[in-house]
Design a protein around this motif. Sequence first.
Motif, PDB file in Angstrom:
ATOM      1  N   ASN A   1       0.869  -1.323  -0.124  1.00 54.57           N
ATOM      2  CA  ASN A   1      -0.037  -0.020   0.084  1.00 54.57           C
ATOM      3  C   ASN A   1       0.950   1.198  -0.119  1.00 54.57           C
ATOM      4  OD1 ASN A   1      -2.121  -1.515   0.395  1.00 54.57           O
ATOM      5  ND2 ASN A   1      -3.221  -0.514   2.016  1.00 54.57           N
ATOM      6  N   ALA A   2       0.173   2.495  -0.288  1.00 48.18           N
ATOM      7  CA  ALA A   2       0.994   3.734  -0.358  1.00 48.18           C
ATOM      8  C   ALA A   2      -0.009   4.897  -0.199  1.00 48.18           C
ATOM      9  CB  ALA A   2       1.826   3.973  -1.601  1.00 48.18           C
ATOM     10  N   VAL A   3       0.491   5.825   0.711  1.00 50.79           N
ATOM     11  CA  VAL A   3      -0.307   6.996   1.136  1.00 50.79           C
ATOM     12  C   VAL A   3       0.405   8.326   0.685  1.00 50.79           C
ATOM     13  CG1 VAL A   3      -1.783   8.157   2.521  1.00 50.79           C
ATOM     14  CG2 VAL A   3      -1.520   5.847   2.833  1.00 50.79           C
ATOM     15  N   ALA A   4       0.063   9.245  -0.081  1.00 46.95           N
ATOM     16  CA  ALA A   4       0.542  10.360  -0.198  1.00 46.95           C
ATOM     17  C   ALA A   4      -0.052  11.526   0.330  1.00 46.95           C
ATOM     18  CB  ALA A   4       0.820  10.746  -1.869  1.00 46.95           C
ATOM     19  N   ILE A   5       0.478  12.358   0.884  1.00 52.01           N
ATOM     20  CA  ILE A   5      -0.083  13.511   1.542  1.00 52.01           C
ATOM     21  C   ILE A   5       0.254  14.914   1.128  1.00 52.01           C
ATOM     22  CG2 ILE A   5      -1.168  14.557   3.858  1.00 52.01           C
ATOM     23  CD1 ILE A   5       0.184  11.644   4.785  1.00 52.01           C
ATOM     24  N   GLU A   6      -0.564  15.691   0.634  1.00 50.06           N
ATOM     25  CA  GLU A   6       0.307  17.089   0.103  1.00 50.06           C
ATOM     26  C   GLU A   6      -0.462  18.194   1.199  1.00 50.06           C
ATOM     27  OE1 GLU A   6      -0.073  16.272  -4.659  1.00 50.06           O
ATOM     28  OE2 GLU A   6      -1.134  17.934  -3.763  1.00 50.06           O
ATOM     29  N   THR A   7       0.610  19.118   1.652  1.00 46.81           N
ATOM     30  CA  THR A   7       0.042  19.786   2.551  1.00 46.81           C
ATOM     31  C   THR A   7       0.806  21.264   2.134  1.00 46.81           C
ATOM     32  OG1 THR A   7       1.969  19.988   4.111  1.00 46.81           O
ATOM     33  CG2 THR A   7       0.388  18.356   4.373  1.00 46.81           C
ATOM     34  N   ASP A   8       0.208  22.428   2.826  1.00 42.17           N
ATOM     35  CA  ASP A   8       0.751  23.700   2.769  1.00 42.17           C
ATOM     36  C   ASP A   8       2.202  23.913   3.142  1.00 42.17           C
ATOM     37  OD1 ASP A   8      -0.099  23.612   5.462  1.00 42.17           O
ATOM     38  OD2 ASP A   8      -1.010  25.608   5.205  1.00 42.17           O
ATOM     39  N   ILE A   9       2.413  23.473   4.232  1.00 45.29           N
ATOM     40  CA  ILE A   9       3.785  23.720   4.811  1.00 45.29           C
ATOM     41  C   ILE A   9       4.763  22.908   4.553  1.00 45.29           C
ATOM     42  CG2 ILE A   9       4.907  24.102   7.017  1.00 45.29           C
ATOM     43  CD1 ILE A   9       2.188  24.682   8.289  1.00 45.29           C
ATOM     44  N   LEU A  10       4.354  21.414   4.608  1.00 49.91           N
ATOM     45  CA  LEU A  10       5.369  20.158   4.530  1.00 49.91           C
ATOM     46  C   LEU A  10       5.748  20.001   3.109  1.00 49.91           C
ATOM     47  CD1 LEU A  10       7.172  17.992   5.447  1.00 49.91           C
ATOM     48  CD2 LEU A  10       5.209  16.591   5.858  1.00 49.91           C
ATOM     49  N   GLY A  11       4.482  20.113   2.377  1.00 46.48           N
ATOM     50  CA  GLY A  11       4.891  19.882   0.844  1.00 46.48           C
ATOM     51  C   GLY A  11       4.222  18.435   0.679  1.00 46.48           C
ATOM     52  N   GLU A  12       4.914  17.648  -0.058  1.00 47.94           N
ATOM     53  CA  GLU A  12       4.096  16.193  -0.448  1.00 47.94           C
ATOM     54  C   GLU A  12       4.877  15.057   0.293  1.00 47.94           C
ATOM     55  OE1 GLU A  12       3.033  15.149  -4.330  1.00 47.94           O
ATOM     56  OE2 GLU A  12       3.191  13.012  -4.018  1.00 47.94           O
ATOM     57  N   LEU A  13       4.175  14.327   1.094  1.00 45.51           N
ATOM     58  CA  LEU A  13       5.060  13.148   1.959  1.00 45.51           C
ATOM     59  C   LEU A  13       4.556  11.974   1.297  1.00 45.51           C
ATOM     60  CD1 LEU A  13       6.740  12.767   4.493  1.00 45.51           C
ATOM     61  CD2 LEU A  13       4.685  12.316   5.499  1.00 45.51           C
TER      62      LEU A  13
END
Lengths: 437, 437
Positions: B284-296
């Motif tokens: 499995n994989a999960v990507a999270i995009e945020t305003d401060i961190l960027g993409e994880l």
Amino acid sequence: MAEALRIGIAGLGTVGASVARVLRDKSAELTRQCGREIVVTAVSARDRSRDRGVDLGGAKWFDDPIELAEKADIDVFVELIGGDEGAARSCVSAALDAGRHVVTANKALLAKHGVALAEVAEKKGVLLNYEAAVAGGIPVIKTMREAMAGNSVNRVFGILNGTCNYILTRMEAEGLTFEACLKDAQRLGYAEADPTFDIEGNDTAHKLAILTSLAFGTRIASDDIYLEGISNITQADIRAAGELGYRIKLLGVAQRTESGIEQRVHPTMVPTASVIAQVHGVTNAVAIETDILGELLLSGPGAGGNATASAVVGDIADIAKSRPGFQHGPVFGRPAKELRPYKKAQMRSHAGGYFIRLTVHDRTGVFAAIAKRMADNDISLESIVQHANGSDGATQKTVILVTHETTEAAVRKAVDGVTKDGHLTDKPQVIRIERAG
Amino acid sequence: MAEALRIGIAGLGTVGASVARVLRDKSAELTRQCGREIVVTAVSARDRSRDRGVDLGGAKWFDDPIELAEKADIDVFVELIGGDEGAARSCVSAALDAGRHVVTANKALLAKHGVALAEVAEKKGVLLNYEAAVAGGIPVIKTMREAMAGNSVNRVFGILNGTCNYILTRMEAEGLTFEACLKDAQRLGYAEADPTFDIEGNDTAHKLAILTSLAFGTRIASDDIYLEGISNITQADIRAAGELGYRIKLLGVAQRTESGIEQRVHPTMVPTASVIAQVHGVTNAVAIETDILGELLLSGPGAGGNATASAVVGDIADIAKSRPGFQHGPVFGRPAKELRPYKKAQMRSHAGGYFIRLTVHDRTGVFAAIAKRMADNDISLESIVQHANGSDGATQKTVILVTHETTEAAVRKAVDGVTKDGHLTDKPQVIRIERAG
């Protein structure tokens, strides 16, 4: 609602200013998440007059970060000064001695003095959080320290330096030399004026040393890391890697072996089809292999003011959610006093596949001599590529060997033998191959 | 040292037995990490006599899991029964009402009743931990709930179902049909006898619903998710995707848009060179995009007894490190009572690139008609591939279009138009393209 958590920030460079800005801009949301307000009540930096793009009006200014650490009305001391000695070390020590929680992004400080500082923090019952010290915004410390409880780590490895990964990515994508890519990295602010610390692997080693301690419950031993940088990687290596289904990455690897723990930083061939091979540019990645969970990989921004600030704010929020009387998990996953001595595995016992690129005179018998040296050292070959260098009439050839699993000692002996045979026209190139999913 | 933490486990299937085994085998290490012992003092399962490969001798047996939840001498109730109603729901409610911490791997229960259960947990001041409920061993809950404090999420997406990813991986690698791969998955235990729940996307939707709540601070709305499974993906799609530089993955995507939050589960084209495209098999994989961190991005084992047990043990260890009087962070990142109503974005406003595969009669004017339908709906095309089907004399052609960013409504209208024109010899295939780094 509980009382506000008071923060003192020492060091207001890119990261420090970004932390202050996030704490202010996201104040309402953080309060909702943590159940209490987080307020910057004190700051310290070298230049008071500089415009940092954030209003620090409410915070008390300290010219001396040690005074801030000891005397300011704060619950958490955030160290963003940097450096393994001097002001950073003194003020972190002072804050812990004064019973304040500490959050730091300082990998050099932790690589050198982390265990001693952890002993103080644990004795005082305060937290020492350092998510931003390794792989910037990637929550690898939280993952290893908390999420992997009960797991025994076999190997942890990663792309821990954005400068090197940026250079290698551009070398491959554009066919440029190492020197040209380094210059561009410097122009874009991805590399320092003196890039030695990044490109020779020292920065990766600092971060790896911290991960090793978390992985294996050992005392940090950053001076005992095998180190090889990327400055001698050429287009010939990158092209040959591509043809063989590999990509070159500077990895830090810590691995449990029968003879001890390997800690090594060197250019590495990883399969092009692996997840880590797709981690491009300044992005970082860490892979962790354990007995229960299996293999986990985290990738994300490894540097930059905002990504680093995100990790610092996460560390602060964890403290905000805790309350007086809460007994925290240990700084390096196990109590600092119980961290085992680090037992170093000898590099010559390293087992793995190897890529060997030899530039040889184009004459009869050379290849047979190379093959014999490999066979004499029990090195079995997975693939052999041989081609003429340059145009017709070239007097040199390139021989590329990929070995099955063998040892560092065998490869060194075989390559020394080939060198002594007098067939080489250039320095031999040896690059280790790393398994990666 | 603090008193031992007493655990009650309800449900002793693969995961439950694995949790009991890890807690026993890693007892010394867990004690070192948590500062107190963790002991299984009570268990419950349907069949008392079954051999589960782990000695449960010291634990008190309960035939009724609700009795265990209410009356056993435990600090933490671990629910591994499964299902969104019945025993699982009753005993989790009972445990929370009795003021016990709860750890669960039950995504269906949380997707349906998570907010109500969180309200009880927060009122009682106990933890409700559920790391294992989403993406198995990947610490995505901890990352979103703790490490990303202060970040505003723009998009979260992932490969959340191992069965589907296994089938798609094998279809691509071996050129097999969907049906053949599904059969193999069933034979190997990667798919249920009735695979509908996995292959039609419902399982992914449950997990996505939880991530959406964590990402956007909204109440869980698992019934409001756009759903498309993988059963109509053909070799023609997979081959065309490959030729165009894409790979097909079943993704769950939650995204903030101007008109609300998109929650959608569907086969998706991701760039072959992206990290998530290299996530193969049951991983499995999960990507999270945020305003401060960027993409994880996090990838790892999404199922299996051990990987799931690792997440459950991590949740238990977090509780072991806490102490009475500790006020915990909220279950879904923000207090359950303050979670905002979920505002659904209409699927027809979805903006993105599209892959459209049309099987058409091989006759003059067909292509012009298709092009006109696209232009009439303001769809601009990035690439067009047209080739004859089968051998000489075939009367059909395949037309593959890749659009620049457009809307779902425009694509549906254009494809309806093409269908009405009467040129199609088969159902049109439409697959959304997702940006991925």
